[in-house]
Design an enzyme around this catalytic site. Sequence first.
Site, PDB file in Angstrom:
ATOM      1  N   SER A 234      25.247  19.757   6.924  1.00 55.33           N
ATOM      2  CA  SER A 234      24.257  20.259   7.871  1.00 55.33           C
ATOM      3  C   SER A 234      23.287  21.202   7.150  1.00 55.33           C
ATOM      4  O   SER A 234      22.707  20.826   6.136  1.00 55.33           O
ATOM      5  CB  SER A 234      24.979  20.931   9.044  1.00 55.33           C
ATOM      6  OG  SER A 234      24.106  21.163  10.114  1.00 55.33           O
ATOM      7  N   ASP A 459      22.618  10.492  13.774  1.00 54.94           N
ATOM      8  CA  ASP A 459      22.952  11.919  13.817  1.00 54.94           C
ATOM      9  C   ASP A 459      21.937  12.661  14.688  1.00 54.94           C
ATOM     10  O   ASP A 459      20.727  12.501  14.521  1.00 54.94           O
ATOM     11  CB  ASP A 459      22.938  12.472  12.389  1.00 54.94           C
ATOM     12  CG  ASP A 459      23.493  13.879  12.274  1.00 54.94           C
ATOM     13  OD1 ASP A 459      23.334  14.680  13.210  1.00 54.94           O
ATOM     14  OD2 ASP A 459      24.100  14.185  11.229  1.00 54.94           O
ATOM     15  N   HIS A 488      28.055  14.112  13.464  1.00 56.79           N
ATOM     16  CA  HIS A 488      27.539  15.097  12.517  1.00 56.79           C
ATOM     17  C   HIS A 488      28.665  15.515  11.580  1.00 56.79           C
ATOM     18  O   HIS A 488      29.709  15.969  12.021  1.00 56.79           O
ATOM     19  CB  HIS A 488      27.014  16.304  13.299  1.00 56.79           C
ATOM     20  CG  HIS A 488      26.219  17.259  12.489  1.00 56.79           C
ATOM     21  ND1 HIS A 488      25.069  16.904  11.820  1.00 56.79           N
ATOM     22  CD2 HIS A 488      26.399  18.585  12.247  1.00 56.79           C
ATOM     23  CE1 HIS A 488      24.574  17.964  11.212  1.00 56.79           C
ATOM     24  NE2 HIS A 488      25.372  18.994  11.449  1.00 56.79           N
TER      25      HIS A 488
END
Length: 542
Positions: A234, A459, A488
């Site tokens: 991320s 995502d 994710h």
Amino acid sequence: MRKTAALGAAGTLVSGALLAGAITATPAQAGEQHQRGSAEARGVATAAARAAKKGIDWQDCPADWGLKSPVQCGYVTVPVDYARPNGRTIKIAVDRALSTGGKEQRQGALLYNPGGPGGSGMKFPTRITTKNPLWAKTAKAYDFVGFDPRGVGHSAAISCMDPQEFVKAPKADPVPDSEADKRAQRKLAKQYADGCAERSGRLLPHMTTPNTARDIDVIRAALGEKKLNYLGVSYGTYLGAVYATLFPGHVRRMLVDSVVDPSREKVWYQANLDQDIAFETRWGDWKKWVAKNDAAYHIGDTPEKVQAAWEKLRATAKKKPIGGVVGPAELTGFFQNAPYYDSMWASVAEVWSAYLAGDSKPLVENAGPDLKDTAGNIASENGNAVYTAVECTDAKWPTSWKKWDRDNTRIHRQAPFMTWSNAWMNLPCATWPVKQQQPVEVKTGKGLPNVLIVQSVRDAATPYGGAVELHRRLKGSRLITERDAGSHGVTGQVNPCINDRVDAYFLTGKTDAKDVTCAPHATPKPSTTKSVLGALDLPAVR
């Protein structure tokens, strides 16, 4: 990005003997792509050399950190301002679990960042101590090292408002009904920005991704590592990309998973608008799954019926907050777990199903605040403060309310699930009280090895285009795409097509000759038994 909450109250370590046998690390200047001769470049070199000499005083972790032996904890000292390495300093909390293989198998330390900004990586070493099967092979070769980035948890934690006030509910419906609603939200955003300056002003100008990347290089030196092995998920992908740009010659292996678009045009205002659209897409995927499993949940047997049930739930909570604390804002905060993670599809559906069957307790416990959990509330507020501080300070944001209003009104028409909620969360950046900087131009530098990029096509938090853009910018990188999937954090899923390549990369440094597309991991299955649901162990999202 925008997901992981930080750890709670800080603790201290008892001093003791320096770890024996620390290897002298290369100072940070070699291979560095800072502006030639910049004060920051010299500052990193100075701080890294000091850290290499001092090492890390590894000890058992403080009891209130929740990290049991054999995980060990320590601190690394870094400058607040790298242009002034002899000025104020802060301590960065780090921890580790030693590799499980023999001496001949060991390849060094693997440093991890889970995202945020504002996420703590301190739980990463427990992937070794809990014998996580997906990481067992890599664990034979690497010590797993986590850290709290600057401002997070045990690393000079920042704050923007009283944590108990931060979690109080119900909050106003994020979807405005009037201009008065918008004015009220704008006032709250300005107050929050001012609170950041009041409570954390001394560190605030230095809460940037480049500074955290510099901290990582000092940690690398303190670990005795000549080059960095890194895993970022991320926001951790953007942090890794900035590190790779500033210190290309210091990278040994780097894997980035679920990628933030690194282009200056996207970071950070446009990236959040893109995220709103991607969340709507993944919200649609979940609605289809819920409808397909209507026999288990009884919410609706078509996506349209599921959406109607959602709108009814929002309207009910807006008229009278559920349990007195769960309104539309709290519902959005809880339900966005589903578009974030496949692993939450069944749990969120089960909580909703229980509510429709007459049991509102699971919904209240999961979507509402727990004012008794003061440590958790401190962590939650801290995570949000760091998220805001880093994104607002990293880049220049629009200051015109007309632009914010026009853009979010437009996006809301096609992506109503979380557009306005996201807008209000980021609006403090429009009145940010410290100088906003120019983002790093992410690119390949001399000595950068092949970087492995992993991304699912659907995502929500980090849209697929970000991975494509980073792949374009980092020459020699390889992209593994998981098609028809959207969870994710791809490397946390069971998918041998991906898992085997991750192991091969960390163990041998090898990647495929070409980019690879993998079939999706298994679709989640509905819950087979109904339990008396309490508060779930949810991934923290913002």
